[in-house]
Design a protein around this motif. Structure first.
Motif, PDB file in Angstrom:
ATOM      1  N   PHE A  33      16.096  -8.273  35.435  1.00  0.00           N
ATOM      2  CA  PHE A  33      16.863  -9.509  35.171  1.00  0.00           C
ATOM      3  C   PHE A  33      17.926  -9.620  36.254  1.00  0.00           C
ATOM      4  O   PHE A  33      18.791  -8.745  36.378  1.00  0.00           O
ATOM      5  N   CYS A  34      17.872 -10.662  37.067  1.00  0.00           N
ATOM      6  CA  CYS A  34      18.746 -10.749  38.241  1.00  0.00           C
ATOM      7  C   CYS A  34      19.414 -12.115  38.335  1.00  0.00           C
ATOM      8  O   CYS A  34      18.930 -13.108  37.777  1.00  0.00           O
ATOM      9  N   HIS A  35      20.514 -12.158  39.074  1.00  0.00           N
ATOM     10  CA  HIS A  35      21.182 -13.425  39.355  1.00  0.00           C
ATOM     11  C   HIS A  35      20.324 -14.235  40.326  1.00  0.00           C
ATOM     12  O   HIS A  35      19.423 -13.707  40.982  1.00  0.00           O
ATOM     13  N   ILE A  88      16.235  -3.743  33.696  1.00  0.00           N
ATOM     14  CA  ILE A  88      17.149  -3.544  34.826  1.00  0.00           C
ATOM     15  C   ILE A  88      17.906  -4.850  35.013  1.00  0.00           C
ATOM     16  O   ILE A  88      17.285  -5.905  35.212  1.00  0.00           O
ATOM     17  N   VAL A  89      19.214  -4.796  34.916  1.00  0.00           N
ATOM     18  CA  VAL A  89      20.063  -5.978  35.025  1.00  0.00           C
ATOM     19  C   VAL A  89      20.870  -5.838  36.313  1.00  0.00           C
ATOM     20  O   VAL A  89      21.638  -4.882  36.467  1.00  0.00           O
ATOM     21  N   THR A  90      20.701  -6.769  37.240  1.00  0.00           N
ATOM     22  CA  THR A  90      21.364  -6.614  38.525  1.00  0.00           C
ATOM     23  C   THR A  90      22.030  -7.895  38.996  1.00  0.00           C
ATOM     24  O   THR A  90      21.474  -8.994  38.865  1.00  0.00           O
ATOM     25  N   GLY A  98      26.533  -6.267  26.257  1.00  0.00           N
ATOM     26  CA  GLY A  98      25.188  -5.853  26.614  1.00  0.00           C
ATOM     27  C   GLY A  98      24.194  -6.997  26.596  1.00  0.00           C
ATOM     28  O   GLY A  98      24.534  -8.150  26.319  1.00  0.00           O
ATOM     29  N   VAL A  99      22.950  -6.680  26.921  1.00  0.00           N
ATOM     30  CA  VAL A  99      21.894  -7.692  26.952  1.00  0.00           C
ATOM     31  C   VAL A  99      20.929  -7.471  25.783  1.00  0.00           C
ATOM     32  O   VAL A  99      20.966  -8.176  24.794  1.00  0.00           O
ATOM     33  N   LEU A 100      20.084  -6.445  25.873  1.00  0.00           N
ATOM     34  CA  LEU A 100      19.181  -6.089  24.778  1.00  0.00           C
ATOM     35  C   LEU A 100      19.569  -4.692  24.303  1.00  0.00           C
ATOM     36  O   LEU A 100      19.180  -3.693  24.910  1.00  0.00           O
ATOM     37  N   THR A 105      18.531   0.338  29.365  1.00  0.00           N
ATOM     38  CA  THR A 105      18.931  -0.633  30.397  1.00  0.00           C
ATOM     39  C   THR A 105      19.675   0.051  31.526  1.00  0.00           C
ATOM     40  O   THR A 105      20.567   0.870  31.297  1.00  0.00           O
ATOM     41  N   LEU A 106      19.317  -0.317  32.742  1.00  0.00           N
ATOM     42  CA  LEU A 106      20.021   0.103  33.945  1.00  0.00           C
ATOM     43  C   LEU A 106      20.755  -1.101  34.509  1.00  0.00           C
ATOM     44  O   LEU A 106      20.139  -2.132  34.802  1.00  0.00           O
ATOM     45  N   TYR A 107      22.074  -0.995  34.663  1.00  0.00           N
ATOM     46  CA  TYR A 107      22.873  -2.038  35.294  1.00  0.00           C
ATOM     47  C   TYR A 107      23.148  -1.629  36.743  1.00  0.00           C
ATOM     48  O   TYR A 107      23.620  -0.521  37.001  1.00  0.00           O
ATOM     49  N   VAL A 108      22.852  -2.531  37.673  1.00  0.00           N
ATOM     50  CA  VAL A 108      23.135  -2.312  39.098  1.00  0.00           C
ATOM     51  C   VAL A 108      23.973  -3.496  39.547  1.00  0.00           C
ATOM     52  O   VAL A 108      23.472  -4.621  39.635  1.00  0.00           O
TER      53      VAL A 108
END
Length: 365
Positions: A33-35, A88-90, A98-100, A105-108
């Motif tokens: 999941f990315c911007h 993966i949230v970046t 949080g998201v889920l 989840t890995l946040y970068v």
């Protein structure tokens, strides 16, 4: 802001990334999941192209939506429907909500965190590092020890140049420029960003090109996969910018703040704020766009002053419960999306007179 030297922090971050990925089943789905800007799409593409090289067989790269907070119920529903075993949230921030929550989840990320989520999470945030890497730069450095991705270094450069320009202190950048040329890297940055700034908000075209292209020149010239559309978006955005540059700033009576009112269906407010940041170095500049999202003021705030922390400034203003799209970012770059009444509260708190307030009912377009 001085912090932990990047080279000191990076090995631990690389180890944490390896441990997160090792705990996942390569046969099950991983969602990235990315911007939707050049940095976020590039970070997403780096994970999207590297994970299959590590044996993952079902990888989905999903950009955030227009006006969508990564930590909103809408985003959770969209991602949850994909039933990922790992997320993966970046380049979307780090937030205590949080998201889920039930998904590892890995946040970068490299923005100022707004708390830390609970649950099975791994957070790699470069915000306290020196220098602070962009998300794409960080993604490349995290993944490089795990797979041979030298051929993808240009994607990291597109994201890094998109956020920091040629002054970016990434040690790998000069070599990448030499290999691919600065001309084509900058062309790729401009085209990728033009797609999300256009009224069409077409983020699938640049993402698909980042996921397929062999280099920035191919991304910029592959008309069969939409490069011609990206050039049309750039022309549209340039025309909108030319009109918006005629706006004159209004100034706060009580603080170092300047406001520019815009009405455009294109996402030009960050560019206008950045341009005026250089023209008004003693101010924090707010570019407020009433035409980008229906019934909403989308605004960007930029400053060259190192004594102002813009996320902290905005979060200190009471605007009620407006979701997650407000007061995040970097010390010198923040903004948000607010209903007119809440945005007027921000203007009042910053000392602007009633003559610049936004009407409570907004038209779109």
């Amino acid at each position: 802001m001085s912090g932990v030297p990047l080279q000191t922090a990076l090995p631990q971050a690389q180890a944490a990334t390896r441990a997160f990925l090792d705990a996942l089943d390569p046969a099950r789905r991983v969602v990235v999941f990315c911007h939707f800007d050049a940095d976020g799409l590039s970070a997403g593409a780096l994970f999207g192209r590297t994970l299959p090289r590590l044996g993952f067989r079902d990888v989905r790269v999903i950009p955030s939506g227009r006006g969508e907070s990564a930590f909103s119920d809408e985003a959770r529903a969209r991602l949850g429907a994909l039933d990922p075993q790992g997320l993966i949230v970046t380049d979307l921030g780090v937030n205590s909500r949080g998201v889920l929550a039930e998904v590892p989840t890995l946040y970068v990320d490299h923005h100022q965190p707004d708390g830390l989520p609970t649950g099975n999470v791994t957070v790699v945030s470069g915000y306290t590092w020196d220098p602070i890497p962009t998300s794409a730069w960080l993604a490349y450095d995290l993944l490089a020890p795990l797979a041979d991705i030298e051929d993808l270094a240009w994607i990291g450069a597109v994201g890094t140049l998109g956020d920091l320009g040629d002054s970016a202190p990434w040690a790998a950048l000069p070599g990448i420029k030499k290999r691919y040329t600065a001309k084509w890297l900058h062309e790729a940055v401009a085209l990728v960003n033009a797609a999300r700034r256009s009224g069409a908000f077409d983020i699938e075209t640049p993402l698909n090109l980042l996921l397929k292209a062999a280099g920035p020149k191919e991304l910029a010239t592959d008309d069969a996969h939409g490069a011609d559309r990206l050039r049309a978006y750039r022309a549209e955005v340039n025309a909108e910018l030319a009109a918006a540059r005629r706006a004159a700033p209004r100034f706060s009576a009580t603080g170092p703040y300047a406001l520019l009112r815009l009405h455009s269906g294109a996402q030009i407010h960050p560019l206008i704020a950045q341009q005026w940041r250089g023209r008004l170095p003693g101010h924090a500049v707010i570019a407020a766009n009433t035409g980008y999202l229906p019934g909403t003021v989308a605004f960007s705030m930029r400053t060259a002053r190192t004594d102002l922390n813009l996320p902290a400034l905005l979060q200190g203003i009471e605007v009620g419960d407006v979701g997650g799209s407000y007061g995040h970012g970097h010390d010198q770059a923040s903004g948000g999306q607010l209903p007119p009444g809440a945005f007027n509260q921000v203007l009042e708190a910053l000392g602007f007179d009633e003559g610049v307030r936004v009407e409570e009912s907004l038209r779109s377009g």
